[in-house]
Write a protein that holds these residues in place. Sequence first.
Motif, PDB file in Angstrom:
ATOM      1  N   GLY A  24       0.814  -1.210   0.000  1.00 14.07           N
ATOM      2  CA  GLY A  24       0.000   0.000   0.000  1.00 14.07           C
ATOM      3  C   GLY A  24       0.852   1.267   0.000  1.00 14.07           C
ATOM      4  O   GLY A  24       0.325   2.359   0.192  1.00 14.07           O
ATOM      5  N   GLY A  25       2.152   1.109  -0.154  1.00 19.86           N
ATOM      6  CA  GLY A  25       3.051   2.264  -0.293  1.00 19.86           C
ATOM      7  C   GLY A  25       3.588   2.826   1.016  1.00 19.86           C
ATOM      8  O   GLY A  25       4.129   3.932   1.050  1.00 19.86           O
ATOM      9  N   VAL A  26       3.463   2.057   2.118  1.00 21.14           N
ATOM     10  CA  VAL A  26       3.933   2.556   3.415  1.00 21.14           C
ATOM     11  C   VAL A  26       5.294   1.912   3.744  1.00 21.14           C
ATOM     12  O   VAL A  26       5.481   0.714   3.544  1.00 21.14           O
ATOM     13  CB  VAL A  26       2.903   2.205   4.531  1.00 21.14           C
ATOM     14  N   SER A  27       6.236   2.715   4.268  1.00 18.08           N
ATOM     15  CA  SER A  27       7.539   2.170   4.676  1.00 18.08           C
ATOM     16  C   SER A  27       7.373   1.375   5.967  1.00 18.08           C
ATOM     17  O   SER A  27       6.677   1.817   6.883  1.00 18.08           O
ATOM     18  CB  SER A  27       8.545   3.291   4.937  1.00 18.08           C
ATOM     19  N   VAL A  28       8.031   0.209   6.012  1.00 14.18           N
ATOM     20  CA  VAL A  28       7.894  -0.680   7.175  1.00 14.18           C
ATOM     21  C   VAL A  28       9.263  -1.028   7.745  1.00 14.18           C
ATOM     22  O   VAL A  28      10.176  -1.396   7.003  1.00 14.18           O
ATOM     23  CB  VAL A  28       7.168  -1.993   6.772  1.00 14.18           C
ATOM     24  N   PHE A  29       9.376  -0.907   9.061  1.00 13.45           N
ATOM     25  CA  PHE A  29      10.575  -1.391   9.761  1.00 13.45           C
ATOM     26  C   PHE A  29      10.232  -2.763  10.335  1.00 13.45           C
ATOM     27  O   PHE A  29       9.306  -2.884  11.139  1.00 13.45           O
ATOM     28  CB  PHE A  29      10.966  -0.422  10.881  1.00 13.45           C
ATOM     29  N   ASP A  30      10.987  -3.791   9.929  1.00 13.03           N
ATOM     30  CA  ASP A  30      10.725  -5.168  10.358  1.00 13.03           C
ATOM     31  C   ASP A  30      11.801  -5.556  11.381  1.00 13.03           C
ATOM     32  O   ASP A  30      12.957  -5.796  11.023  1.00 13.03           O
ATOM     33  CB  ASP A  30      10.770  -6.061   9.096  1.00 13.03           C
ATOM     34  N   LEU A  88      21.112  -2.485  19.554  1.00 17.03           N
ATOM     35  CA  LEU A  88      21.460  -2.377  18.123  1.00 17.03           C
ATOM     36  C   LEU A  88      20.195  -2.192  17.280  1.00 17.03           C
ATOM     37  O   LEU A  88      20.168  -1.385  16.345  1.00 17.03           O
ATOM     38  CB  LEU A  88      22.218  -3.637  17.660  1.00 17.03           C
ATOM     39  N   VAL A  89      19.134  -2.923  17.646  1.00 19.03           N
ATOM     40  CA  VAL A  89      17.857  -2.796  16.915  1.00 19.03           C
ATOM     41  C   VAL A  89      17.299  -1.389  17.127  1.00 19.03           C
ATOM     42  O   VAL A  89      16.794  -0.759  16.194  1.00 19.03           O
ATOM     43  CB  VAL A  89      16.833  -3.867  17.378  1.00 19.03           C
ATOM     44  N   ARG A  90      17.421  -0.887  18.374  1.00 17.19           N
ATOM     45  CA  ARG A  90      16.909   0.458  18.686  1.00 17.19           C
ATOM     46  C   ARG A  90      17.579   1.512  17.797  1.00 17.19           C
ATOM     47  O   ARG A  90      16.926   2.394  17.260  1.00 17.19           O
ATOM     48  CB  ARG A  90      17.188   0.762  20.163  1.00 17.19           C
ATOM     49  N   ALA A  91      18.889   1.374  17.606  1.00 21.32           N
ATOM     50  CA  ALA A  91      19.626   2.337  16.782  1.00 21.32           C
ATOM     51  C   ALA A  91      19.166   2.275  15.326  1.00 21.32           C
ATOM     52  O   ALA A  91      18.989   3.306  14.664  1.00 21.32           O
ATOM     53  CB  ALA A  91      21.123   2.062  16.886  1.00 21.32           C
ATOM     54  N   GLU A  92      18.931   1.052  14.824  1.00 23.13           N
ATOM     55  CA  GLU A  92      18.447   0.889  13.440  1.00 23.13           C
ATOM     56  C   GLU A  92      17.050   1.489  13.265  1.00 23.13           C
ATOM     57  O   GLU A  92      16.732   2.073  12.241  1.00 23.13           O
ATOM     58  CB  GLU A  92      18.395  -0.601  13.064  1.00 23.13           C
ATOM     59  N   ARG A  93      16.231   1.303  14.312  1.00 24.11           N
ATOM     60  CA  ARG A  93      14.864   1.834  14.271  1.00 24.11           C
ATOM     61  C   ARG A  93      14.887   3.366  14.207  1.00 24.11           C
ATOM     62  O   ARG A  93      14.155   3.973  13.438  1.00 24.11           O
ATOM     63  CB  ARG A  93      14.119   1.360  15.518  1.00 24.11           C
ATOM     64  N   ALA A  94      15.768   3.968  15.001  1.00 27.40           N
ATOM     65  CA  ALA A  94      15.887   5.433  15.019  1.00 27.40           C
ATOM     66  C   ALA A  94      16.322   5.928  13.636  1.00 27.40           C
ATOM     67  O   ALA A  94      15.840   6.946  13.138  1.00 27.40           O
ATOM     68  CB  ALA A  94      16.873   5.859  16.098  1.00 27.40           C
ATOM     69  N   ARG A  95      17.227   5.167  13.003  1.00 25.48           N
ATOM     70  CA  ARG A  95      17.709   5.539  11.672  1.00 25.48           C
ATOM     71  C   ARG A  95      16.567   5.471  10.642  1.00 25.48           C
ATOM     72  O   ARG A  95      16.417   6.355   9.808  1.00 25.48           O
ATOM     73  CB  ARG A  95      18.835   4.577  11.261  1.00 25.48           C
ATOM     74  N   LEU A 110       6.071   0.379  12.260  1.00 26.40           N
ATOM     75  CA  LEU A 110       7.109  -0.342  13.004  1.00 26.40           C
ATOM     76  C   LEU A 110       6.549  -1.724  13.333  1.00 26.40           C
ATOM     77  O   LEU A 110       5.625  -1.839  14.145  1.00 26.40           O
ATOM     78  CB  LEU A 110       7.451   0.381  14.317  1.00 26.40           C
ATOM     79  N   ASP A 111       7.069  -2.756  12.652  1.00 20.96           N
ATOM     80  CA  ASP A 111       6.623  -4.133  12.894  1.00 20.96           C
ATOM     81  C   ASP A 111       7.564  -4.742  13.937  1.00 20.96           C
ATOM     82  O   ASP A 111       8.702  -5.120  13.623  1.00 20.96           O
ATOM     83  CB  ASP A 111       6.682  -4.894  11.546  1.00 20.96           C
ATOM     84  N   ILE A 112       7.091  -4.765  15.193  1.00 22.38           N
ATOM     85  CA  ILE A 112       7.949  -5.204  16.311  1.00 22.38           C
ATOM     86  C   ILE A 112       7.192  -6.225  17.168  1.00 22.38           C
ATOM     87  O   ILE A 112       6.213  -5.887  17.831  1.00 22.38           O
ATOM     88  CB  ILE A 112       8.373  -4.001  17.198  1.00 22.38           C
ATOM     89  N   PRO A 113       7.649  -7.494  17.162  1.00 19.93           N
ATOM     90  CA  PRO A 113       6.956  -8.507  17.950  1.00 19.93           C
ATOM     91  C   PRO A 113       6.819  -8.123  19.423  1.00 19.93           C
ATOM     92  O   PRO A 113       5.808  -8.393  20.049  1.00 19.93           O
ATOM     93  CB  PRO A 113       7.850  -9.746  17.800  1.00 19.93           C
ATOM     94  N   LEU A 114       7.853  -7.499  19.978  1.00 19.81           N
ATOM     95  CA  LEU A 114       7.829  -7.163  21.410  1.00 19.81           C
ATOM     96  C   LEU A 114       7.481  -5.692  21.649  1.00 19.81           C
ATOM     97  O   LEU A 114       7.891  -5.114  22.657  1.00 19.81           O
ATOM     98  CB  LEU A 114       9.196  -7.492  22.047  1.00 19.81           C
ATOM     99  N   LEU A 115       6.729  -5.087  20.721  1.00 17.38           N
ATOM    100  CA  LEU A 115       6.400  -3.653  20.803  1.00 17.38           C
ATOM    101  C   LEU A 115       5.885  -3.251  22.188  1.00 17.38           C
ATOM    102  O   LEU A 115       6.363  -2.270  22.781  1.00 17.38           O
ATOM    103  CB  LEU A 115       5.326  -3.334  19.755  1.00 17.38           C
TER     104      LEU A 115
END
Length: 201
Positions: A24-30, A88-95, A110-115
Amino acid sequence: MRIIGLTGGMAAGKSTVATLFRKGGVSVFDADACVRRLQGKGSKALPLIEKMFSKTVLEGHLDRGALREVVRTQPDALKRLEAIMHPLVRAERARFLKQCRARKEPFCVLDIPLLMEIGEDRRCDLVVVAEAPMSTRLSRIRQRGRSGGRMSVMDAKGLLKRQMSDHERRRRADIVIRTGLSRGYAARQVHALLHRLREAS
Ligand SMILES: CC(C)(COP(=O)(O)OP(=O)(O)OC[C@H]1O[C@@H](n2cnc3c(N)ncnc32)[C@H](O)[C@@H]1O)[C@@H](O)C(=O)NCCC(=O)NCCS
Ligand SMILES: Nc1ncnc2c1ncn2[C@@H]1O[C@H](COP(=O)(O)OP(=O)(O)OP(=O)(O)O)[C@@H](O)[C@H]1O
């Protein structure tokens, strides 16, 4: 930019829902894919994992089966692994968020299992939960395990215990996408949500 948090229990269908957002054109962080990338050959995490859990890195490659076994059999191993991976994941997410903001995207996922377990849902503008019955999820895990390389139901049960209950997750959700039925039905729910979000923005 509005941040949409996407979460759900193991094998609920998060990745499938995330793909629908992407289409649908939305950017996703996996977050799971990010973990795998960060554990790839030559990555920052690999030497730390090798030091903490001997015999899980062979010729520069992570032996996921061996690491899974360590996590399953050593009581505090997952906690120690999370202590390596999560910063490390947190830093990538911020980027990722910075890049989306620079592109002036109206929203991102933000697709995060432990959100919810890490409290990141509180920083999202909308929390979407993918939900399927536990029996359906266990049969999906069993099927994935059979097709090779993925965790067995026995491995999964240890991780499932660390994940929030479906009831609590639903309580904290703004929107629930039902993923226990057909993919078409899941797609229709995501399209309707995207339509509403676009109308409102
Ligand atoms: C335990 C590991 C080695 C298992 O790897 P494997 O390739 O077998 O499984 P995969 O990564 O695809 O995960 C399978 C399922 O378990 C869930 N899961 C993974 N880690 C965790 C965790 N720490 N707590 C609860 N569930 C988890 C995933 O979301 C997914 O639903 C791996 O998941 C890992 O390194 N986990 C620690 C990092 C982490 O906490 N990831 C969660 C996202 S931030
Ligand atoms: N209606 C549906 N919606 C989503 N997934 C479905 C649906 N029907 C079947 N599936 C299947 O369920 C399985 C799990 O889906 P998916 O990988 O998206 O879950 P996940 O929540 O990301 O899993 P994990 O957190 O364990 O990686 C996949 O094989 C997917 O094809």
